[in-house]
Design a protein around this motif. Structure first.
Motif, mmCIF file in Angstrom:
data_model
loop_
_atom_site.group_PDB
_atom_site.id
_atom_site.type_symbol
_atom_site.label_atom_id
_atom_site.label_comp_id
_atom_site.label_asym_id
_atom_site.label_seq_id
_atom_site.Cartn_x
_atom_site.Cartn_y
_atom_site.Cartn_z
ATOM 1 N N SER A 90 99.148 22.977 71.715
ATOM 2 C CA SER A 90 100.299 22.649 70.875
ATOM 3 C C SER A 90 100.195 21.254 70.255
ATOM 4 C CB SER A 90 101.587 22.759 71.679
ATOM 5 O OG SER A 90 101.567 21.841 72.743
ATOM 6 N N ASN A 114 100.723 27.232 64.853
ATOM 7 C CA ASN A 114 102.113 27.539 65.170
ATOM 8 C C ASN A 114 102.523 28.900 64.605
ATOM 9 O OD1 ASN A 114 104.120 26.565 66.739
ATOM 10 N ND2 ASN A 114 105.035 25.253 65.200
ATOM 11 N N CYS A 156 95.778 28.806 73.488
ATOM 12 C CA CYS A 156 96.914 28.932 74.408
ATOM 13 C C CYS A 156 96.553 29.663 75.698
ATOM 14 C CB CYS A 156 98.100 29.598 73.714
ATOM 15 S SG CYS A 156 98.714 28.670 72.317
#
Length: 96
Positions: free
Chosen positions: A42, A49, A63
């Motif tokens: 992030s 995103n 992720c």
């Protein structure tokens, strides 16, 4: 009398096993959560995103725990794509 002692012993044994099992599960869960908080995606320049393409460099690793030691990690800047959410880029109209 012997049955009562045996029953009490079994009850306490089950309670101790339950509490120790609960404690070990909680401890493993906390360790796993701390590991997941080390994922740097992030805060990376290449993180989009967007759920369709999370990372432009490593889309399959994004992720996940594999991304913890990502060699392509670049800290976000104010001009990154993920920071442009809600803003439209001004395009040049060449025909005016």
């Amino acid at each position: 009398m012997l049955a009562m002692i045996l029953c009490a012993f079994c009850t306490w044994t089950v309670m101790i096993l339950f509490i120790s099992s609960f404690w070990l599960t909680l401890k493993k869960g906390i360790i796993h959560l701390k590991r997941l908080h080390e994922i740097p995606c992030s805060g990376c320049e290449y993180f989009t995103n967007d759920y369709r393409l999370k990372c432009t460099v490593h889309p399959k690793k994004a992720c996940s725990e594999q991304a913890i030691a990502c060699i392509d990690f670049e800290p976000k800047t104010s001009a990154c794509n993920a920071c442009q959410k809600g803003r439209r880029k001004q395009c040049l109209n060449l025909f005016d």
